[in-house]
Design a protein around this motif. Structure first.
Motif, PDB file in Angstrom:
ATOM      1  N   UNK A  71       0.822  -1.209   0.000  1.00  0.00           N
ATOM      2  CA  UNK A  71       0.000   0.000   0.000  1.00  0.00           C
ATOM      3  C   UNK A  71       0.859   1.264   0.000  1.00  0.00           C
ATOM      4  N   UNK A  72       1.984   1.235   0.690  1.00  0.00           N
ATOM      5  CA  UNK A  72       2.878   2.400   0.708  1.00  0.00           C
ATOM      6  C   UNK A  72       3.413   2.665  -0.689  1.00  0.00           C
ATOM      7  N   UNK A  73       3.871   1.618  -1.360  1.00  0.00           N
ATOM      8  CA  UNK A  73       4.395   1.789  -2.724  1.00  0.00           C
ATOM      9  C   UNK A  73       3.307   2.268  -3.679  1.00  0.00           C
ATOM     10  N   UNK A  74       2.116   1.712  -3.542  1.00  0.00           N
ATOM     11  CA  UNK A  74       1.027   2.086  -4.451  1.00  0.00           C
ATOM     12  C   UNK A  74       0.559   3.518  -4.191  1.00  0.00           C
ATOM     13  N   UNK A  79      -0.119   9.625  -4.256  1.00  0.00           N
ATOM     14  CA  UNK A  79      -0.046  10.763  -3.332  1.00  0.00           C
ATOM     15  C   UNK A  79       1.182  10.598  -2.447  1.00  0.00           C
ATOM     16  N   UNK A  80       2.318  11.096  -2.822  1.00  0.00           N
ATOM     17  CA  UNK A  80       3.539  10.859  -2.047  1.00  0.00           C
ATOM     18  C   UNK A  80       3.499  11.467  -0.645  1.00  0.00           C
ATOM     19  N   UNK A  81       2.777  12.567  -0.432  1.00  0.00           N
ATOM     20  CA  UNK A  81       2.791  13.221   0.873  1.00  0.00           C
ATOM     21  C   UNK A  81       1.971  12.452   1.922  1.00  0.00           C
ATOM     22  N   UNK A  82       0.991  11.629   1.531  1.00  0.00           N
ATOM     23  CA  UNK A  82       0.135  10.897   2.466  1.00  0.00           C
ATOM     24  C   UNK A  82       0.352   9.387   2.405  1.00  0.00           C
ATOM     25  N   UNK A  83       1.407   8.941   1.775  1.00  0.00           N
ATOM     26  CA  UNK A  83       1.591   7.503   1.541  1.00  0.00           C
ATOM     27  C   UNK A  83       1.708   6.722   2.846  1.00  0.00           C
ATOM     28  N   UNK A  84       2.528   7.170   3.776  1.00  0.00           N
ATOM     29  CA  UNK A  84       2.732   6.450   5.033  1.00  0.00           C
ATOM     30  C   UNK A  84       1.477   6.397   5.880  1.00  0.00           C
ATOM     31  N   UNK A  85       0.754   7.515   5.946  1.00  0.00           N
ATOM     32  CA  UNK A  85      -0.457   7.562   6.762  1.00  0.00           C
ATOM     33  C   UNK A  85      -1.548   6.656   6.234  1.00  0.00           C
ATOM     34  N   UNK A  86      -1.777   6.687   4.924  1.00  0.00           N
ATOM     35  CA  UNK A  86      -2.819   5.837   4.340  1.00  0.00           C
ATOM     36  C   UNK A  86      -2.477   4.358   4.477  1.00  0.00           C
ATOM     37  N   UNK A  90      -4.619   1.599   6.800  1.00  0.00           N
ATOM     38  CA  UNK A  90      -5.137   0.367   6.196  1.00  0.00           C
ATOM     39  C   UNK A  90      -4.561  -0.860   6.892  1.00  0.00           C
ATOM     40  N   UNK A  91      -3.292  -0.835   7.246  1.00  0.00           N
ATOM     41  CA  UNK A  91      -2.663  -1.961   7.938  1.00  0.00           C
ATOM     42  C   UNK A  91      -3.232  -2.117   9.341  1.00  0.00           C
ATOM     43  N   UNK A  92      -3.447  -1.009  10.032  1.00  0.00           N
ATOM     44  CA  UNK A  92      -4.033  -1.063  11.369  1.00  0.00           C
ATOM     45  C   UNK A  92      -5.440  -1.640  11.332  1.00  0.00           C
ATOM     46  N   UNK A  93      -6.222  -1.261  10.351  1.00  0.00           N
ATOM     47  CA  UNK A  93      -7.566  -1.815  10.191  1.00  0.00           C
ATOM     48  C   UNK A  93      -7.486  -3.321   9.952  1.00  0.00           C
TER      49      UNK A  93
END
Length: 170
Positions: A71-74, A79-86, A90-93
């Motif tokens: 998900x980080x790579x995708x 959206x490079x600025x929000x990649x880690x948060x998204x 998703x991983x936490x969910x």
């Protein structure tokens, strides 16, 4: 409306004063009655299969790590600025859904770890038969997570109270 079958006492054999005194007296009491101070409990000591526990924890964590990386790579390409948060959300969910699906097994495993490693002095304080930990496992297996936790915690609040005796699941 249904009427009660009898209007007699609820308890068929309430102990007399002499019987209660015999239960708590140092010279009397029955070692097979959980209300007696001479009661000797036979503990259930479960075997913890650590390899199984490891794989039930390690494999979902590896899957979640792969999911986070994917998900980080995708999202980084979109959206490079929000990649880690998204990717993190998703991983936490994903982890929470797995924990929710396995909650009953996790809770039973935690009680079994308590049964395995708790000192005998602590486990002997329960005056009920079956013990509170066995009751909690039975409640979780019979009623599921929410109702089983409710019934088990209700029993824990009554534990170590005066009296005791046989208290099985309804």
């Amino acid at each position: 409306m249904n009427k009660p079958h009898s209007t007699g006492p609820i308890f068929k054999s309430f102990p007399t004063e002499q019987e209660l005194a015999a239960l708590v007296s140092p010279e009397g009491g029955d070692s097979s009655d959980p209300r007696s101070i001479h009661y000797t409990r036979v503990h259930q000591i479960p075997v913890i299969l650590w390899r199984r526990v490891f794989f039930q924890i390690a494999i979902p964590l590896l899957v979640c790590a792969f999911l986070f990386w994917f998900l980080y790579e995708w999202t980084y390409s979109v959206q490079p600025q929000n990649a880690g948060g998204l990717a993190g959300i998703a991983t936490l969910i994903c982890l929470l859904l797995y924990a929710g699906a396995r909650a009953k097994a996790i809770l039973i495993w935690l009680v079994q770890v308590y049964q395995r490693y708790a000192p005998v002095e602590v486990r002997n304080r329960c005056r009920f038969e079956p013990s509170c930990s066995v009751y909690m496992i039975q409640a979780l297996e019979k009623y599921g997570v929410l109702k089983g936790l409710y019934r088990g915690s209700k029993r824990l609040r009554r534990c170590n109270a005066s009296g005791g005796g046989y208290d099985y699941l309804p």
